[in-house]
Design a protein around this motif. Structure first.
Motif, PDB file in Angstrom:
ATOM      1  N   TRP A  76       0.806  -1.215   0.000  1.00  0.00           N
ATOM      2  CA  TRP A  76       0.000   0.000   0.000  1.00  0.00           C
ATOM      3  C   TRP A  76       0.847   1.277   0.000  1.00  0.00           C
ATOM      4  CZ3 TRP A  76      -4.498   0.388  -1.837  1.00  0.00           C
ATOM      5  CH2 TRP A  76      -5.464  -0.609  -1.679  1.00  0.00           C
ATOM      6  N   GLN A  77       2.126   1.162   0.298  1.00  0.00           N
ATOM      7  CA  GLN A  77       3.010   2.331   0.217  1.00  0.00           C
ATOM      8  C   GLN A  77       3.911   2.274  -1.020  1.00  0.00           C
ATOM      9  OE1 GLN A  77       2.557   5.028   2.210  1.00  0.00           O
ATOM     10  NE2 GLN A  77       0.799   3.739   2.761  1.00  0.00           N
ATOM     11  N   TRP A  81       3.098  -0.367  -7.420  1.00  0.00           N
ATOM     12  CA  TRP A  81       2.139  -1.450  -7.201  1.00  0.00           C
ATOM     13  C   TRP A  81       0.708  -0.921  -7.282  1.00  0.00           C
ATOM     14  CZ3 TRP A  81      -1.694  -2.298  -3.547  1.00  0.00           C
ATOM     15  CH2 TRP A  81      -2.251  -3.585  -3.532  1.00  0.00           C
ATOM     16  N   ILE A  82       0.473   0.210  -6.662  1.00  0.00           N
ATOM     17  CA  ILE A  82      -0.867   0.806  -6.680  1.00  0.00           C
ATOM     18  C   ILE A  82      -1.287   1.145  -8.108  1.00  0.00           C
ATOM     19  CG2 ILE A  82      -2.195   2.858  -6.002  1.00  0.00           C
ATOM     20  CD1 ILE A  82      -0.599   2.854  -3.361  1.00  0.00           C
ATOM     21  N   LYS A  83      -0.393   1.786  -8.861  1.00  0.00           N
ATOM     22  CA  LYS A  83      -0.737   2.196 -10.225  1.00  0.00           C
ATOM     23  C   LYS A  83      -1.015   0.991 -11.125  1.00  0.00           C
ATOM     24  CE  LYS A  83       1.889   6.524 -10.074  1.00  0.00           C
ATOM     25  NZ  LYS A  83       3.091   7.258 -10.585  1.00  0.00           N
ATOM     26  N   THR A  84      -0.244  -0.062 -10.958  1.00  0.00           N
ATOM     27  CA  THR A  84      -0.440  -1.263 -11.775  1.00  0.00           C
ATOM     28  C   THR A  84      -1.706  -2.011 -11.364  1.00  0.00           C
ATOM     29  OG1 THR A  84       1.949  -1.508 -12.065  1.00  0.00           O
ATOM     30  CG2 THR A  84       0.582  -3.442 -12.491  1.00  0.00           C
ATOM     31  N   THR A  85      -1.893  -2.170 -10.069  1.00  0.00           N
ATOM     32  CA  THR A  85      -3.012  -2.974  -9.564  1.00  0.00           C
ATOM     33  C   THR A  85      -4.363  -2.342  -9.877  1.00  0.00           C
ATOM     34  OG1 THR A  85      -1.615  -3.789  -7.754  1.00  0.00           O
ATOM     35  CG2 THR A  85      -4.003  -4.022  -7.489  1.00  0.00           C
ATOM     36  N   PHE A  86      -4.458  -1.031  -9.728  1.00  0.00           N
ATOM     37  CA  PHE A  86      -5.763  -0.384  -9.846  1.00  0.00           C
ATOM     38  C   PHE A  86      -5.953   0.362 -11.167  1.00  0.00           C
ATOM     39  CE2 PHE A  86      -4.742  -0.738  -5.297  1.00  0.00           C
ATOM     40  CZ  PHE A  86      -5.735  -1.642  -4.954  1.00  0.00           C
ATOM     41  N   ALA A  87      -5.135   0.035 -12.151  1.00  0.00           N
ATOM     42  CA  ALA A  87      -5.279   0.639 -13.484  1.00  0.00           C
ATOM     43  C   ALA A  87      -6.656   0.385 -14.097  1.00  0.00           C
ATOM     44  CB  ALA A  87      -4.173   0.125 -14.406  1.00  0.00           C
ATOM     45  N   PRO A  88      -7.246  -0.819 -13.952  1.00  0.00           N
ATOM     46  CA  PRO A  88      -8.579  -1.026 -14.531  1.00  0.00           C
ATOM     47  C   PRO A  88      -9.629  -0.058 -13.980  1.00  0.00           C
ATOM     48  CG  PRO A  88      -7.582  -3.138 -13.977  1.00  0.00           C
ATOM     49  CD  PRO A  88      -6.699  -2.084 -13.384  1.00  0.00           C
ATOM     50  N   PHE A 162      -7.655   9.933  -9.031  1.00  0.00           N
ATOM     51  CA  PHE A 162      -7.821   8.756  -8.180  1.00  0.00           C
ATOM     52  C   PHE A 162      -6.463   8.145  -7.838  1.00  0.00           C
ATOM     53  CE2 PHE A 162      -8.110   4.056  -8.112  1.00  0.00           C
ATOM     54  CZ  PHE A 162      -8.854   3.895  -6.953  1.00  0.00           C
ATOM     55  N   MET A 163      -5.610   8.010  -8.829  1.00  0.00           N
ATOM     56  CA  MET A 163      -4.268   7.471  -8.586  1.00  0.00           C
ATOM     57  C   MET A 163      -3.443   8.413  -7.726  1.00  0.00           C
ATOM     58  SD  MET A 163      -3.740   4.468  -9.669  1.00  0.00           S
ATOM     59  CE  MET A 163      -4.228   3.221 -10.864  1.00  0.00           C
ATOM     60  N   THR A 167      -1.964   6.989  -4.150  1.00  0.00           N
ATOM     61  CA  THR A 167      -0.519   6.920  -3.908  1.00  0.00           C
ATOM     62  C   THR A 167      -0.051   7.933  -2.870  1.00  0.00           C
ATOM     63  OG1 THR A 167      -0.098   8.402  -5.783  1.00  0.00           O
ATOM     64  CG2 THR A 167      -0.021   6.032  -6.221  1.00  0.00           C
ATOM     65  N   GLY A 168      -0.935   8.860  -2.475  1.00  0.00           N
ATOM     66  CA  GLY A 168      -0.541   9.893  -1.520  1.00  0.00           C
ATOM     67  C   GLY A 168      -1.012   9.666  -0.106  1.00  0.00           C
ATOM     68  N   LEU A 169      -1.849   8.648   0.105  1.00  0.00           N
ATOM     69  CA  LEU A 169      -2.382   8.379   1.438  1.00  0.00           C
ATOM     70  C   LEU A 169      -1.427   7.506   2.241  1.00  0.00           C
ATOM     71  CD1 LEU A 169      -6.065   7.565   0.404  1.00  0.00           C
ATOM     72  CD2 LEU A 169      -5.282   9.638   1.550  1.00  0.00           C
ATOM     73  N   GLY A 170      -1.390   7.717   3.549  1.00  0.00           N
ATOM     74  CA  GLY A 170      -0.511   6.921   4.405  1.00  0.00           C
ATOM     75  C   GLY A 170      -1.223   5.823   5.157  1.00  0.00           C
TER      76      GLY A 170
END
Length: 603
Positions: A76-77, A81-88, A162-163, A167-170
């Motif tokens: 989650w940090q 990973w975030i950009k790839t996982t939630f691209a759909p 959204f991305m 990616t900015g949340l802790g």
């Protein structure tokens, strides 16, 4: 072939996952709470299939949710990973086209005939409402403010933003709820009938609150800061009967006490190491219970969303510093019989090197550790600005002892930077703001605001984080009112290029042509009247400001439960979904402030 629903995508990956991680367990809990509500599920979301997703095409979305259920803290940090996982999901969000929510028609620009009688009728109605609400709870008086969740989300929440948020949340809790609301936004917007249940077009700029049963009523230090200023503006008019003046004074002292006593905690500046007080919006007592008038179920929900521990914000703190200065000065000037302990608390609160402290957070100044993690308030130029939150890391002792920072992300909003700038001006002598590097810090704030106004970027909804542009413009009015109290030689030192006058001109044009040039509701009109009055609009008597007062007078009686006005959007957040904040008494307070500022201006 049948189109897919949220449940087709999520039920299997979330509910049937055998060994979810701790973040995955939180996602399951949130999913059951949000999408498992029987009424919401069976009467609305079950019927919201997505026209672009057939049953045969759901696998990429299921894989996305499976990955979220197995995600670690480290995942989650990991921005990639975030950009790839939630691209759909990001691609799905980019397909949304919001309706035109605001209905605004060209205004009648003929000067109205507004007599003093009509002006006082507005003041009498709202002041009666304010006092009635305040007196409802004698043991703990406060002005209730309500938050309403807008399920279809915010209009600027496309795939890119959204991305940027994710990616900015802790906090994985907050990332999980953003994920779920992102999905909900896609499916509700694909079904116009369902969309109408939650949101419909409105007249004016600020959105009216609806669906009262869903409101979360509460109190924060930030709200009390603004209310204090509004009551102060009427109190110093000294036009009211003594009983009402005494009631206003009672409110001023009570609100200030909540700010600088109840809501204060201690922090350490990240670079200079200066220990200093700060004001948190949602204070807790020694047992961890809320002191902000939140119901137990709402306090629990706040914890589940990932912000159990709340970080003090620079905005609320510097507003409270400005209020403390004004109260001390007024008590001395008028020789008021005031609470001595509160005066001492104000003196202690002010007695820190606040310009040096805030320089630790200023972009272009001393900010080396706390840069914004979410940068969606574009196209602003961030030079000279300060992110919203002070530095306050949390240690997750109950989990694995890891340190969490920027729980809600850290962002730039122009409004809170205006509050800091104005507060420094009001306290410039005590804080030595006109000397050396402190002066450079002050001038960087001015540069930030000047760039926002002269570029026209201040008009963009996307440029503000917690307010509409009309609120930021109203802050320019408050700034100019303070500016006029500063001797000319000091103004020249701070602003040799005349930037404040250029900000003033841009703000007046916005009020004249954008706000008063088309349909307004009473909340919008209150802002226009107060702002033009504080900016000392030069064409007194041309009827421009009076057009705003006419809106206030014409709408008297529109509210429910003996309130003169409805509740309108005052502040808002854009994530995890759009949440608008206001109340009927909030509208009354803003209308009261408008009349008070107008009377100052006319006198």
């Amino acid at each position: 072939m049948r189109n897919a629903t949220i449940y087709d995508i999520c039920d299997g990956p979330i509910l049937k996952c055998q060994n979810p991680t701790v973040p995955g367990q939180n996602l399951r809990k949130l999913y059951k709470k949000l999408f498992g509500n029987p009424l919401f599920k069976h009467f609305i979301l079950r019927w919201c299939s997505h026209p672009a997703i057939f049953q045969s095409q759901i696998r990429p979305y299921q894989e996305m949710m499976e990955a979220a259920m197995q995600a670690t803290y480290e995942n989650w940090q990991d921005k990639e990973w975030i950009k790839t996982t939630f691209a759909p999901l990001a691609k799905l969000l980019d397909r949304i086209q919001d309706p035109q929510w605001r209905i605004r028609e060209k205004a009648d620009t003929r000067p109205p005939r507004m007599r003093e009688k009509e002006v006082n009728e507005v003041l009498d109605a709202v002041l009666s409402d304010i006092i009635r609400v305040w007196d409802k709870n004698p043991k703990d008086p406060f002005f209730p403010v309500s938050a309403q969740v807008i399920m279809p989300g915010d209009s600027i929440c496309n795939g890119e933003n959204f991305m940027n948020i994710m990616t900015g949340l802790g906090s994985y809790e907050f990332q999980n709820i953003n994920l779920l609301f992102g999905l909900m936004r896609c499916f509700l917007h694909s079904n116009p009938l369902a969309l109408k249940i939650f949101r419909r077009p409105w007249k004016g700029i600020a959105e009216p609150l609806s669906m009262r049963v869903s409101w979360i009523t509460h109190r924060t230090g930030f709200y009390d800061d603004i209310f204090w200023e509004q009551i102060y503006n009427l109190y110093i008019l000294e036009e009211l009967p003594q009983a009402e003046q005494n009631k206003l004074k009672e409110m001023l002292e009570s609100l200030l006490h909540f700010l600088i006593v109840t809501s204060m905690e201690w922090l350490v500046a990240p670079s200079s190491g200066i220990k200093h007080p700060a004001i948190t919006c949602l204070p807790k007592d020694g047992n961890g219970q809320p002191l902000c008038n939140l119901k137990p179920r709402d306090w629990k929900a706040k914890k589940e969303l990932g912000f159990d521990d709340y970080v003090p914000d620079v905005d609320t703190t510097f507003l409270a510093l400005a209020m403390s200065r004004k109260w001390l000065d007024l008590v001395e000037e008028k020789n008021l019989n005031a609470n001595q302990e509160l005066l001492r608390a104000a003196e202690v609160f002010l007695d820190f090197p606040w310009v040096e402290i805030i320089n630790d957070y200023q972009i272009g100044g001393g900010n080396k550790t706390n840069l914004p993690t979410i940068t969606m308030t574009r196209p602003l130029d961030y030079f000279g600005s300060v992110p919203l939150w002070f530095d306050k890391p949390f240690k997750k002792d109950k989990e694995d002892g890891r340190i969490v920072r920027e729980t809600l992300g850290n962002e730039i909003c122009p409004g809170h930077n205006m509050d800091i700038f104005e507060s420094i001006l009001a306290n410039r002598y005590q804080w030595k703001a006109l000397e050396g590097e402190n002066l450079a810090t002050l001038q960087r704030f001015l540069t930030f605001h000047h760039n926002a106004f002269i570029s026209g970027n201040f008009k963009e909804d996307s440029a503000v984080r917690f307010y509409l542009p009309e609120i930021y413009v109203s802050y320019a009015g408050r700034l100019y009112d303070t500016w006029l109290t500063i001797p000319k030689d000091e103004r020249q030192l701070i602003d040799p290029d005349g930037k404040v006058d250029q900000i003033r001109a841009a703000a007046m044009d916005y009020c004249k042509y954008y706000m008063l040039g088309a349909t307004l509701n009473p909340f919008d009109a209150s802002l226009a009247v107060a702002t033009l009055s504080l900016l000392r609009y030069p064409n007194r008597g041309d009827g421009l400001i009076e057009r705003g007062i006419k809106v206030l007078h014409d709408h008297l009686g529109e509210g429910c439960f003996r309130h003169p006005y409805k509740a309108y959007e005052w502040t808002m957040v854009r994530h995890p979904t759009r949440i608008i904040v206001g109340s009927e008494v909030t509208t009354s307070l803003f209308a009261m402030n408008a009349i008070a500022c107008y009377k100052h201006y006319m006198n």
